[in-house]
Design a protein around this motif. Structure first.
Motif, PDB file in Angstrom:
ATOM      1  N   TYR A   1      -8.413  14.107 -26.073  1.00  0.00           N
ATOM      2  CA  TYR A   1      -8.585  12.692 -26.365  1.00  0.00           C
ATOM      3  C   TYR A   1     -10.044  12.300 -26.199  1.00  0.00           C
ATOM      4  CZ  TYR A   1      -3.605  12.989 -25.468  1.00  0.00           C
ATOM      5  OH  TYR A   1      -2.287  13.361 -25.501  1.00  0.00           O
ATOM      6  N   PHE A   2     -10.429  11.245 -26.874  1.00  0.00           N
ATOM      7  CA  PHE A   2     -11.729  10.648 -26.622  1.00  0.00           C
ATOM      8  C   PHE A   2     -11.637   9.887 -25.310  1.00  0.00           C
ATOM      9  CE2 PHE A   2     -11.775  10.743 -31.371  1.00  0.00           C
ATOM     10  CZ  PHE A   2     -12.873  11.585 -31.520  1.00  0.00           C
ATOM     11  N   ILE A   3     -12.648  10.040 -24.464  1.00  0.00           N
ATOM     12  CA  ILE A   3     -12.657   9.353 -23.171  1.00  0.00           C
ATOM     13  C   ILE A   3     -12.462   7.859 -23.367  1.00  0.00           C
ATOM     14  CG2 ILE A   3     -14.121   8.726 -21.205  1.00  0.00           C
ATOM     15  CD1 ILE A   3     -15.265  11.592 -21.336  1.00  0.00           C
ATOM     16  N   ARG A   4     -13.100   7.316 -24.382  1.00  0.00           N
ATOM     17  CA  ARG A   4     -13.011   5.884 -24.679  1.00  0.00           C
ATOM     18  C   ARG A   4     -11.562   5.428 -24.818  1.00  0.00           C
ATOM     19  NH1 ARG A   4     -12.147   1.400 -25.810  1.00  0.00           N
ATOM     20  NH2 ARG A   4     -13.216  -0.069 -27.101  1.00  0.00           N
ATOM     21  N   ASP A   5     -10.699   6.294 -25.355  1.00  0.00           N
ATOM     22  CA  ASP A   5      -9.297   5.940 -25.561  1.00  0.00           C
ATOM     23  C   ASP A   5      -8.465   6.015 -24.280  1.00  0.00           C
ATOM     24  OD1 ASP A   5      -9.924   5.593 -28.238  1.00  0.00           O
ATOM     25  OD2 ASP A   5      -9.198   7.574 -28.823  1.00  0.00           O
ATOM     26  N   LEU A   6      -8.926   6.793 -23.307  1.00  0.00           N
ATOM     27  CA  LEU A   6      -8.181   6.941 -22.050  1.00  0.00           C
ATOM     28  C   LEU A   6      -8.432   5.781 -21.079  1.00  0.00           C
ATOM     29  CD1 LEU A   6      -8.748  10.754 -21.401  1.00  0.00           C
ATOM     30  CD2 LEU A   6      -6.700   9.646 -22.332  1.00  0.00           C
ATOM     31  N   ILE A   7      -9.637   5.248 -21.109  1.00  0.00           N
ATOM     32  CA  ILE A   7      -9.998   4.167 -20.187  1.00  0.00           C
ATOM     33  C   ILE A   7      -9.073   2.973 -20.426  1.00  0.00           C
ATOM     34  CG2 ILE A   7     -11.836   2.599 -19.434  1.00  0.00           C
ATOM     35  CD1 ILE A   7     -12.383   5.606 -18.856  1.00  0.00           C
ATOM     36  N   GLY A   8      -8.476   2.501 -19.347  1.00  0.00           N
ATOM     37  CA  GLY A   8      -7.593   1.345 -19.416  1.00  0.00           C
ATOM     38  C   GLY A   8      -6.115   1.678 -19.519  1.00  0.00           C
ATOM     39  N   LEU A   9      -5.767   2.965 -19.700  1.00  0.00           N
ATOM     40  CA  LEU A   9      -4.348   3.323 -19.758  1.00  0.00           C
ATOM     41  C   LEU A   9      -3.671   2.995 -18.435  1.00  0.00           C
ATOM     42  CD1 LEU A   9      -4.295   6.840 -21.493  1.00  0.00           C
ATOM     43  CD2 LEU A   9      -3.789   4.618 -22.524  1.00  0.00           C
ATOM     44  N   GLN A  10      -2.441   2.512 -18.510  1.00  0.00           N
ATOM     45  CA  GLN A  10      -1.652   2.292 -17.309  1.00  0.00           C
ATOM     46  C   GLN A  10      -1.086   3.642 -16.887  1.00  0.00           C
ATOM     47  OE1 GLN A  10       1.973  -0.107 -17.547  1.00  0.00           O
ATOM     48  NE2 GLN A  10       1.341  -1.082 -15.629  1.00  0.00           N
ATOM     49  N   VAL A  11      -1.265   4.008 -15.614  1.00  0.00           N
ATOM     50  CA  VAL A  11      -0.829   5.306 -15.114  1.00  0.00           C
ATOM     51  C   VAL A  11       0.459   5.113 -14.313  1.00  0.00           C
ATOM     52  CG1 VAL A  11      -1.464   7.332 -13.752  1.00  0.00           C
ATOM     53  CG2 VAL A  11      -3.218   6.112 -15.071  1.00  0.00           C
ATOM     54  N   LEU A  12       1.505   5.836 -14.742  1.00  0.00           N
ATOM     55  CA  LEU A  12       2.826   5.712 -14.142  1.00  0.00           C
ATOM     56  C   LEU A  12       3.276   7.043 -13.563  1.00  0.00           C
ATOM     57  CD1 LEU A  12       4.564   3.900 -17.147  1.00  0.00           C
ATOM     58  CD2 LEU A  12       3.498   2.821 -15.169  1.00  0.00           C
ATOM     59  N   ASP A  13       4.160   6.970 -12.564  1.00  0.00           N
ATOM     60  CA  ASP A  13       4.789   8.172 -12.028  1.00  0.00           C
ATOM     61  C   ASP A  13       5.804   8.667 -13.050  1.00  0.00           C
ATOM     62  OD1 ASP A  13       7.038   9.644 -10.472  1.00  0.00           O
ATOM     63  OD2 ASP A  13       5.330   9.610  -9.085  1.00  0.00           O
ATOM     64  N   ALA A  14       5.730   9.932 -13.419  1.00  0.00           N
ATOM     65  CA  ALA A  14       6.600  10.491 -14.454  1.00  0.00           C
ATOM     66  C   ALA A  14       8.068  10.504 -14.044  1.00  0.00           C
ATOM     67  CB  ALA A  14       6.150  11.912 -14.801  1.00  0.00           C
ATOM     68  N   ASP A  15       8.343  10.555 -12.744  1.00  0.00           N
ATOM     69  CA  ASP A  15       9.725  10.645 -12.281  1.00  0.00           C
ATOM     70  C   ASP A  15      10.332   9.290 -11.936  1.00  0.00           C
ATOM     71  OD1 ASP A  15       9.738  13.483 -12.512  1.00  0.00           O
ATOM     72  OD2 ASP A  15       8.624  13.590 -10.622  1.00  0.00           O
ATOM     73  N   THR A  16       9.562   8.428 -11.290  1.00  0.00           N
ATOM     74  CA  THR A  16      10.104   7.152 -10.815  1.00  0.00           C
ATOM     75  C   THR A  16       9.695   5.966 -11.666  1.00  0.00           C
ATOM     76  OG1 THR A  16       8.214   6.646  -9.381  1.00  0.00           O
ATOM     77  CG2 THR A  16       9.984   8.032  -8.442  1.00  0.00           C
TER      78      THR A  16
END
Length: 170
Positions: free
Chosen positions: A94-109
């Protein structure tokens, strides 16, 4: 929303007497920057690349219509852009620019860890920085054992932290 033009480097100096410029790459490498036939100015004006080569960590580029050191000097400090359509990324790249700001969630919960705010390029693997809703900073490696899914369309990244990774965050 994805931008079509992404920063790729900055003209830092002239090179020689034919109008070539040195560009400091803001991408993976000077070689990657040299692969483009067209680069763009901030206003979207295209600049045709006549020749390009990597030299001592920089890209030495000649643009069409830039034939003298004086014309090249006028480009000094110009930030250059690439069109994302000119690059086909590998899967899970991915382009770094596209990753900034993503909401990070726990994959299990599904628990929310926070928003991705920075990508640190360490050499072995990138390290992602999250800012939690409480304002704490968390770091995790961008490796397949941790990053389960990246969905740019939904604006989320699902992770499964390694045991002990966020234990000291409390």
């Amino acid at each position: 929303m994805q931008k079509n033009l992404l920063e790729i480097g900055k003209v830092v100096n002239i090179h020689g007497l034919r109008g070539d410029v040195k560009i400091q790459p803001w991408c993976d490498s000077a070689g990657f920057l040299c692969e483009f036939d067209t680069l763009y100015r901030a206003d979207g004006t295209p600049m045709s690349v006549v020749s390009a080569r990597a030299h001592k960590g920089m890209a030495v580029v000649r643009f069409a219509g830039i034939d003298t050191p004086e014309q090249a000097e006028a480009l000094r400090n110009t930030v250059l852009y690439m069109n994302r359509a000119d690059v086909e990324l590998d899967a899970d790249t991915y382009f770094i620019r596209d990753l900034i700001g993503l909401q990070v969630l726990d994959a299990d919960t599904g628990a929310v860890y926070g928003r991705l705010e920075e990508v640190l390029e360490t050499g072995a693997n990138d390290v992602y920085t999250i800012r939690t809703p409480e304002g704490k900073q968390l770091l995790f490696p961008a490796i397949g054992d941790v990053v389960v899914e990246t969905d740019l369309e939904q604006g989320i990244m699902r992770i499964r932290p390694l045991e002990g990774l966020f234990d000291d965050a409390d």
